[in-house]
Design an enzyme around this catalytic site. Sequence first.
Site, PDB file in Angstrom:
ATOM      1  CD  GLU A 129      23.667 -23.126  26.360  1.00  0.00           C
ATOM      2  OE1 GLU A 129      22.823 -23.395  27.220  1.00  0.00           O
ATOM      3  OE2 GLU A 129      23.429 -23.186  25.142  1.00  0.00           O
ATOM      4  N   GLY A 134      27.833 -21.386  19.644  1.00  0.00           N
ATOM      5  CA  GLY A 134      28.575 -20.323  20.343  1.00  0.00           C
ATOM      6  C   GLY A 134      27.804 -19.793  21.537  1.00  0.00           C
ATOM      7  CG  ASP A 201      31.562 -27.877  13.720  1.00  0.00           C
ATOM      8  OD1 ASP A 201      32.191 -28.114  14.757  1.00  0.00           O
ATOM      9  OD2 ASP A 201      30.765 -26.919  13.603  1.00  0.00           O
ATOM     10  CE  LYS A 205      29.211 -26.440  16.278  1.00  0.00           C
ATOM     11  NZ  LYS A 205      29.725 -25.384  15.397  1.00  0.00           N
ATOM     12  N   GLY A 302      34.123 -17.796  18.457  1.00  0.00           N
ATOM     13  CA  GLY A 302      34.884 -16.631  18.920  1.00  0.00           C
ATOM     14  C   GLY A 302      35.132 -16.709  20.416  1.00  0.00           C
TER      15      GLY A 302
HETATM   16  N1  HSE Z   1      34.644 -24.500  13.634  1.00  0.00           N
HETATM   17  C1  HSE Z   1      33.410 -24.085  14.201  1.00  0.00           C
HETATM   18  C2  HSE Z   1      32.648 -23.210  13.193  1.00  0.00           C
HETATM   19  C3  HSE Z   1      33.655 -23.335  15.490  1.00  0.00           C
HETATM   20  O1  HSE Z   1      33.187 -22.869  12.129  1.00  0.00           O
HETATM   21  O2  HSE Z   1      31.499 -22.899  13.444  1.00  0.00           O
HETATM   22  C4  HSE Z   1      32.456 -23.194  16.368  1.00  0.00           C
HETATM   23  O3  HSE Z   1      31.924 -24.416  16.771  1.00  0.00           O
END
Ligand code: HSE
Length: 437
Positions: A129, A134, A201, A205, A302
């Site tokens: 999850e 987040g 990134d 996702k 966070g």
């Molecule tokens: N590096 C990622 C961001 C952290 O900036 O969203 C959370 O996945």
Amino acid sequence: METINIGILGFGVVGAGVAKLLKTKKELLEARIGAQLNLKTIADIDTETDRGVDLGDTALVNDAMQVIDDPDIHIVVELIGGETVAKRFTLKALENGKHVVTANKALLAGHGNELVGTARQNQVDLAFEASCGGCMPIIKSLRESLVANDINAMSAILNVTCNYILTKISQDGSEFEDALKIAQELGFAEAEPSLDVDGHDTAHKLAILNSLAHGMEINLEDIHVEGIRNITPVDIEFAREFGYTIKLLAIGKVRENHVEARVHPTMIAKSNPLSYVDGSMNAIAIDADATGKTMLYGHGAGMMPTASAVLSDIADIARNLIANTTRRVPILGYPEDNIRKIPILPMSELHTRYYLRFEAQDHPGVLSRISGILGDNKISIKSVHQKGRQTNGKVPVVMITHMAKEEWVQTALAKISATDSVVGAPVVIRIEEDEQA
Ligand code: HSE
């Protein structure tokens, strides 16, 4: 009361957050789950630094195998990050019959199919999850809550770093590099920011979310990825004049037998709720057939928001264990035998609208030459904006197109760039909006 033993690999920011929740929310978790969640061992190469968590009788060790090989540990929480050590430890834990919870999107996007296969062979769960968005319960929503829906489209802001930087550029006209520096000083961006600012990134996702939404194998390679390094205050200002905001969006849409999967800076109308998702917030809009449009919004990163998502996975697995079951909900939302390879639409086949900005020579006939080449390539212009004369003899010319095919646009832009009417490469930003008549 039954006790479920938990081991954590990686005592960084999120690891400390998970430990903190397991310790300070002990009673609430026991009341809700009906079992004790006992944090037995944490493994990290650094066993000295004070993380501000009272560990009580939890062991802090520097050998991950003391977690992975411990026969008493039921759930291993992988919070190391990266794809090398984390992959080795995760596979080993699954092979040892441990249920694994991970927040590691790069690992899942790159090796998820293999990890799912290993979890299946060993009849254990793999939960993630915290890997996307987040604290937002997006995995659970796609995997469980929306089970009766065909997911037609998802548009999401999934990267805190990029969203913070774009918000900063938009609010005070900062250049990208300056906004990045501020994001780093405030701890929103990594010292090495390329994974975030170049869009990878977000693509990790999207690969995970597309798999859950459509029952498809995780496919990272075919996702089109562009980052935000080239976004300038000039384009943000033009966007504003046309009624748009620029966001780095992850877009996943069903297109007949294909799925569109793309990550790029996108202009969205001010009326789109995603345009109000600023700073370190993330959001996802899902268009599904039974529900219509739904949206999730929350902190995309966070310590405690991410730890909260990790705890939701731990609770699911613990609830399964006390009910003497495992793998109640399939890892990717569909039983493994029902997961298909669905092709991703080649980018050249995309149909959307475009914002184009040219640095044009301030000569008679330049505008008609540019629009002529666009017209010859079947691209129809919705509006044109030309700024006043500049001292360097160039004028920015901005055009918004009607729906056009990416292939036509790239062909036309190559032809325009080869003329002496423009200087430098044109700026291209795709617009995500239904075509209005
Ligand atoms: N590096 C990622 C961001 C952290 O900036 O969203 C959370 O996945």
